[in-house]
Design an enzyme around this catalytic site. Structure first.
Site, PDB file in Angstrom:
ATOM      1  N   ARG A  18       4.809 -16.132 -25.432  1.00 27.63           N
ATOM      2  CA  ARG A  18       4.870 -15.303 -26.635  1.00 27.63           C
ATOM      3  C   ARG A  18       6.237 -15.478 -27.296  1.00 27.63           C
ATOM      4  O   ARG A  18       7.249 -15.688 -26.626  1.00 27.63           O
ATOM      5  CB  ARG A  18       4.657 -13.827 -26.281  1.00 27.63           C
ATOM      6  CG  ARG A  18       3.260 -13.506 -25.811  1.00 27.63           C
ATOM      7  CD  ARG A  18       2.286 -13.456 -26.981  1.00 27.63           C
ATOM      8  NE  ARG A  18       1.000 -12.919 -26.578  1.00 27.63           N
ATOM      9  CZ  ARG A  18      -0.044 -13.662 -26.224  1.00 27.63           C
ATOM     10  NH1 ARG A  18       0.068 -14.972 -26.196  1.00 27.63           N
ATOM     11  NH2 ARG A  18      -1.185 -13.097 -25.894  1.00 27.63           N
TER      12      ARG A  18
ATOM     13  N   HIS B 172       1.755 -22.521 -32.941  1.00 21.79           N
ATOM     14  CA  HIS B 172       0.940 -21.686 -32.048  1.00 21.79           C
ATOM     15  C   HIS B 172      -0.430 -22.329 -31.791  1.00 21.79           C
ATOM     16  O   HIS B 172      -1.475 -21.701 -31.952  1.00 21.79           O
ATOM     17  CB  HIS B 172       0.765 -20.275 -32.613  1.00 21.79           C
ATOM     18  CG  HIS B 172       0.616 -19.244 -31.528  1.00 21.79           C
ATOM     19  ND1 HIS B 172       1.183 -18.002 -31.607  1.00 21.79           N
ATOM     20  CD2 HIS B 172      -0.039 -19.277 -30.333  1.00 21.79           C
ATOM     21  CE1 HIS B 172       0.893 -17.306 -30.512  1.00 21.79           C
ATOM     22  NE2 HIS B 172       0.155 -18.076 -29.726  1.00 21.79           N
TER      23      HIS B 172
END
Length: 302
Positions: free
Chosen positions: A233, A281
């Site tokens: 993350r 991502h």
């Protein structure tokens, strides 16, 4: 026409149109809405009963009085549960065995990219310069994986198959670890783990304990010149600390796939840093058909 469901595809970070074909096929009688970076169908809030999302805007779900289910499009739900106004409805994550294969490929590429100096070769190509870097066999390079969940263990197996020396760290003990993986757990063993990482791969879940874990203190415990891969993350990383570690040479290079703010702003220093590789991502992604199917199954269980 009677609508079976009112389903909102929601994100404050990405466009959700890629899910529409799969959801139209799985839910032919549903009415689909989008609340994302491109479309803001806010007039439908009082009709929506199902939200399929990645990083919904804080407070938005509380404005949906008929909401019955919140479905993440990924394996994590922290991007949902961080909302202090989250209503008391079921929150479900995706369970996708294919995600491990995608993450294995990404982590293997990222480790090889750094360990085999691929960034330098790309720069040499741009200059039409035939320049060789030292070739180090995988067996002499130590890769540490922080986070030994399903994805972390699978990535460890993949790296071992290539020939890397692999160690792993988790906050609590893990059983049935892959053969040949040196395991560490807890705060007491973290420094010993880090001291043996030529490349550190972060695949930790995001919790209060792991938020900001990739900071100056951690970087200082790695061997000088270590490399970093963050496929966890964005909030795991203290961005200014990484820039300082790259400047000092404590960290040689970084491959980053997750960021606190996504999309990464155009003016962010990571974009143009010569020793940072940015990916948007995409380390691994569940197929839209699987998301639609699991959303259907989760609704059927209510």
């Amino acid at each position: 026409m009677t609508h079976e469901f009112d389903i909102a595809l929601v994100s404050d970070q990405i466009a959700m149109d890629y899910l529409q074909p799969a959801f139209r096929e799985r839910f032919p009688k549903a009415r689909l809405h989008r609340i994302d970076t491109e479309v803001q169908e806010l007039d439908a809030l009082d009709r929506i009963d199902t939200v399929v999302c990645w990083s919904p805007p804080p407070g938005l779900l509380a404005r949906m009085p008929r909401l019955r289910l919140v479905q993440s499009v990924g394996a994590g739900t922290d991007h949902i549960t961080r909302d202090p106004a989250l209503p008391d409805v079921p929150v479900r994550r995706i369970v996708d065995p294919d995600m491990a294969d995608g993450m294995n490929a990404y982590v293997a590429w990222a480790v090889v990219h750094g360990q085999r100096h691929m960034g330098a070769y790309l720069e040499s190509q741009r200059r039409a310069a035939w320049e060789e870097a030292p070739i180090e066999p995988p067996g002499r390079h130590r890769v540490g994986i922080a986070g030994l969940g399903v994805l972390g263990q699978s990535a460890a197996r993949a790296l071992r198959a290539i020939g890397y020396r692999v160690r792993g760290w988790s906050r609590s003990p893990k059983g049935d670890l892959p053969e040949g993986i040196e395991a560490f757990h807890g705060d007491a063993a973290r420094a010993e783990f880090l001291a043996g990482c030529d490349t550190l791969v972060c695949l930790l879940p995001l919790t209060d304990d792991t938020r900001g874990i990739l900071d100056a203190s951690l970087f200082a415990q790695l061997p000088r010149g270590a490399r970093l891969v963050n496929a966890g993350r964005g909030a795991h990383l203290v961005q200014d600390d990484l820039l300082a570690a790259l400047q000092s040479g404590q960290i040689a290079s970084a491959v980053l796939d997750a960021f606190v703010e996504e999309p990464l702003p155009q003016g962010h220093p990571f974009w143009r840093h010569p020793r940072i590789t940015v990916t948007p991502h995409i380390a691994t992604r569940t197929r839209p058909e699987a998301i639609a199917r699991q959303t259907h199954d989760n609704l059927a269980r209510l």
